[in-house]
Scaffold this active site. Structure first.
Site, PDB file in Angstrom:
ATOM      1  N   GLU A 250      19.997 -39.539 -32.618  1.00 49.22           N
ATOM      2  CA  GLU A 250      18.752 -39.397 -31.848  1.00 49.22           C
ATOM      3  C   GLU A 250      18.565 -37.941 -31.449  1.00 49.22           C
ATOM      4  O   GLU A 250      19.476 -37.300 -30.941  1.00 49.22           O
ATOM      5  CB  GLU A 250      18.823 -40.308 -30.608  1.00 49.22           C
ATOM      6  CG  GLU A 250      17.805 -40.024 -29.527  1.00 49.22           C
ATOM      7  CD  GLU A 250      16.337 -40.142 -29.966  1.00 49.22           C
ATOM      8  OE1 GLU A 250      16.006 -41.078 -30.707  1.00 49.22           O
ATOM      9  OE2 GLU A 250      15.538 -39.262 -29.564  1.00 49.22           O
ATOM     10  N   GLN A 251      17.333 -37.454 -31.639  1.00 45.89           N
ATOM     11  CA  GLN A 251      17.084 -36.032 -31.349  1.00 45.89           C
ATOM     12  C   GLN A 251      17.147 -35.704 -29.858  1.00 45.89           C
ATOM     13  O   GLN A 251      17.578 -34.617 -29.469  1.00 45.89           O
ATOM     14  CB  GLN A 251      15.736 -35.600 -31.912  1.00 45.89           C
ATOM     15  CG  GLN A 251      14.539 -36.281 -31.275  1.00 45.89           C
ATOM     16  CD  GLN A 251      13.210 -35.833 -31.876  1.00 45.89           C
ATOM     17  OE1 GLN A 251      13.172 -34.997 -32.771  1.00 45.89           O
ATOM     18  NE2 GLN A 251      12.122 -36.406 -31.405  1.00 45.89           N
TER      19      GLN A 251
ATOM     20  N   ARG B  16       8.835 -48.535 -20.750  1.00 43.45           N
ATOM     21  CA  ARG B  16       9.629 -48.218 -21.955  1.00 43.45           C
ATOM     22  C   ARG B  16      11.003 -47.687 -21.603  1.00 43.45           C
ATOM     23  O   ARG B  16      11.980 -47.958 -22.291  1.00 43.45           O
ATOM     24  CB  ARG B  16       8.890 -47.199 -22.824  1.00 43.45           C
ATOM     25  CG  ARG B  16       7.770 -47.848 -23.618  1.00 43.45           C
ATOM     26  CD  ARG B  16       7.025 -46.781 -24.369  1.00 43.45           C
ATOM     27  NE  ARG B  16       7.878 -46.180 -25.370  1.00 43.45           N
ATOM     28  CZ  ARG B  16       7.705 -46.305 -26.680  1.00 43.45           C
ATOM     29  NH1 ARG B  16       6.695 -47.003 -27.130  1.00 43.45           N
ATOM     30  NH2 ARG B  16       8.514 -45.731 -27.515  1.00 43.45           N
TER      31      ARG B  16
ATOM     32  N   TYR C 282      -1.901 -54.026 -18.106  1.00 38.76           N
ATOM     33  CA  TYR C 282      -1.043 -55.163 -17.748  1.00 38.76           C
ATOM     34  C   TYR C 282      -0.023 -54.685 -16.730  1.00 38.76           C
ATOM     35  O   TYR C 282       0.244 -53.475 -16.612  1.00 38.76           O
ATOM     36  CB  TYR C 282      -0.361 -55.777 -18.985  1.00 38.76           C
ATOM     37  CG  TYR C 282       0.364 -54.792 -19.873  1.00 38.76           C
ATOM     38  CD1 TYR C 282       1.667 -54.398 -19.608  1.00 38.76           C
ATOM     39  CD2 TYR C 282      -0.263 -54.243 -20.986  1.00 38.76           C
ATOM     40  CE1 TYR C 282       2.333 -53.483 -20.434  1.00 38.76           C
ATOM     41  CE2 TYR C 282       0.383 -53.326 -21.808  1.00 38.76           C
ATOM     42  CZ  TYR C 282       1.679 -52.964 -21.524  1.00 38.76           C
ATOM     43  OH  TYR C 282       2.335 -52.060 -22.331  1.00 38.76           O
TER      44      TYR C 282
ATOM     45  N   ASP D 289       7.625 -47.622 -36.761  1.00 37.72           N
ATOM     46  CA  ASP D 289       6.483 -46.709 -36.887  1.00 37.72           C
ATOM     47  C   ASP D 289       6.611 -45.787 -38.092  1.00 37.72           C
ATOM     48  O   ASP D 289       5.607 -45.379 -38.669  1.00 37.72           O
ATOM     49  CB  ASP D 289       6.356 -45.837 -35.620  1.00 37.72           C
ATOM     50  CG  ASP D 289       5.540 -46.528 -34.535  1.00 37.72           C
ATOM     51  OD1 ASP D 289       5.273 -47.732 -34.673  1.00 37.72           O
ATOM     52  OD2 ASP D 289       5.184 -45.851 -33.549  1.00 37.72           O
TER      53      ASP D 289
END
Ligand SMILES: Cc1cc2nc3c(=O)[nH]c(=O)nc-3n(C[C@H](O)[C@H](O)[C@H](O)COP(=O)(O)OP(=O)(O)OC[C@H]3O[C@@H](n4cnc5c(N)ncnc54)[C@H](O)[C@@H]3O)c2cc1C
Length: 414
Positions: free
Chosen positions: A39-40, A115, A221, A302
């Site tokens: 992971e960067q 998130r 939401y 993605d």
């Protein structure tokens, strides 16, 4: 269900420790297969955004043993409500948490979660083992029977299988397709998170709601264990041409968001006005790819199929991809990788294309001007559970076993 067969010691490198990379690493570990995640970012923190997880993903997160941790930090919407932009009238409403209708119909819950909380639960379950932060992939070199990954920090890693879970701006995708595959949608968004107690005009703050109007819509939401905040996403048509190459955020004037929603219901203007908007987000997608892999390098999430967020399915389909790939990898040795990747593509490409297409069509329906076309649109949103149940009812693990072993050969030949 997950098999107890052990993987034959493949060296697997996952590029990207977002929703897809972390879910895949967990799903592989559950199947006894080791993988390294690169992971960067130097820390796993995603600021200021939330995600809505639907049953097609939450059933998989339950199988991975992380759903309780997620539901403790999230809110299930009371209802899905569609409203008129100006007077706020309810055009259609579908129970979600009410009478547990959603869970009963689709077999797993719907949750709105920050998130950062989702990433924390996934990375906490994974533990630090095999997760390499501060590793930004800059190059891939095909060495025949292995691939060399080169990182900006000077480290190299040789692996048998590369999985590009590095998001919409994927470096791995450029290696797979050889080109630039992102497409600007002609729409952009303002977003924010606002405490519910700052939204006195908002009816049904615990529902997921679409406010639909001419050339724009606002979706929101509740998130947090007690639904204490509202995550919103306000989409407008334009700018026609995105002003930056390779940048997804553009600076805006302080009043730009407010003027885009001038004249809308007070609940909307209050929400948009509660945040100081300095940027707008360009909404980009990845054009449907013919091939998701090159040799032993493959895409997921993605990187493979970034879509507009109007069906709320980017993260959910990414989790489906991760489960599918993990299950297909069980028992695969180096010389079986390419056939396995064909099966993966065959299982995932059509479904994700359909959802990409449906998300694009939804944008137009949400942005209609006042006029006769609204009648058809309003009938359509009233049929949401019937028309879009196929998205939520999907069971990725079941799909792998139902497909049988032969599907990949056909897909790769296309
Ligand atoms: C505003 C907005 C709202 C959304 N709402 C929803 C929603 O409600 N429901 C939903 O399902 N989806 C939603 N999505 C979509 C969802 O966020 C994505 O589809 C999902 O995060 C994709 O997961 P991923 O793992 O493919 O990519 P990401 O989660 O983007 O992860 C990619 C990771 O790769 C890392 N990375 C990138 N390049 C490199 C490199 N060169 N080297 C190493 N690491 C690298 C990144 O730092 C990142 O951690 C939304 C998206 C947006 C923009």
């Amino acid at each position: 269900m997950a098999s107890d067969k052990r993987g034959p010691g493949l060296r697997i490198g996952i590029v990207g420790g977002g929703v897809g990379g972390l879910t895949l690493a967990l799903a592989l570990r559950q199947r006894g297969i080791a993988a390294e995640v690169f992971e960067q970012a130097s820390e796993l923190t995603e600021i200021g955004a939330a995600v809505a997880l639907s049953a097609n993903a939450t059933r998989e997160l339950r199988r991975l043993g992380v759903l309780d941790g997620i539901t403790a930090l999230s809110t299930e919407p009371t209802e899905l409500i569609y409203r008129n932009w100006r007077d706020g009238r309810r055009i259609a409403a579908h129970p979600v948490h009410q009478d547990l209708q959603y869970q009963t119909r689709f077999g797993a819950p719907y949750c709105g979660i920050h998130r950062a909380d989702l990433q924390r639960v996934l990375s906490g379950a994974l533990g630090g083992n095999g997760l390499h932060l501060g590793h930004r992939l800059v190059d891939l070199v095909d060495q025949g029977d292995s691939t060399r990954l080169a990182f900006a920090n000077g480290r190299l890693a040789d692996v048998d299988l590369v999985i590009g879970a590095d998001g919409i701006r994927s470096v791995v995708r450029r290696f797979v397709t050889g080109g630039e595959d992102t497409v600007y949608s002609g729409t952009s968004a303002f977003r924010g998170i606002v405490p519910v107690d700052r939204l006195p005009s908002l009816p049904d703050p615990q529902a997921i709601q679409f406010w639909m109007g001419p050339n724009a819509h606002l979706l929101h939401y509740a998130i947090g264990g007690a639904g204490e905040a509202v995550n919103f996403f306000a989409v407008v048509e334009g700018p026609e041409v995105w002003p930056h190459t390779g940048r997804w955020l553009a600076e805006v004037q302080p009043n730009e968001a407010a003027s885009a929603f001038a004249g809308w219901h007070k609940a909307v203007t209050e929400m948009v006005g509660a945040v100081a908007h300095t940027v707008r987000w360009g909404l980009f997608t990845v054009r449907p790819l013919r091939h998701w892999s090159r040799g032993r390098t493959v895409l997921l999430g993605d990187a493979a199929h970034a879509m507009l967020p109007h069906q709320g399915q980017g993260a959910n389909t990414t989790i489906e991809d991760a489960i599918t790939l993990a299950e297909l990898l069980v028992g695969v040795s180096a010389d079986g990788i390419e056939a396995m990747l064909g099966r993966y593509q065959a299982l995932r490409r059509v479904r994700t294309r359909q959802i990409q297409h449906s998300s694009r069509a939804t944008n137009a329906a949400l942005h209609l001007p006042d006029g006769p076309a609204l009648e058809t649109r309003d009938r359509r949103v009233a049929r949401f559970p019937e028309d879009f149940g196929w998205i939520h009812a999907f069971d990725a693990l079941h799909a792998v076993s139902a497909a049988g072993p032969a599907s990949g050969a056909v897909e790769m030949a296309r």
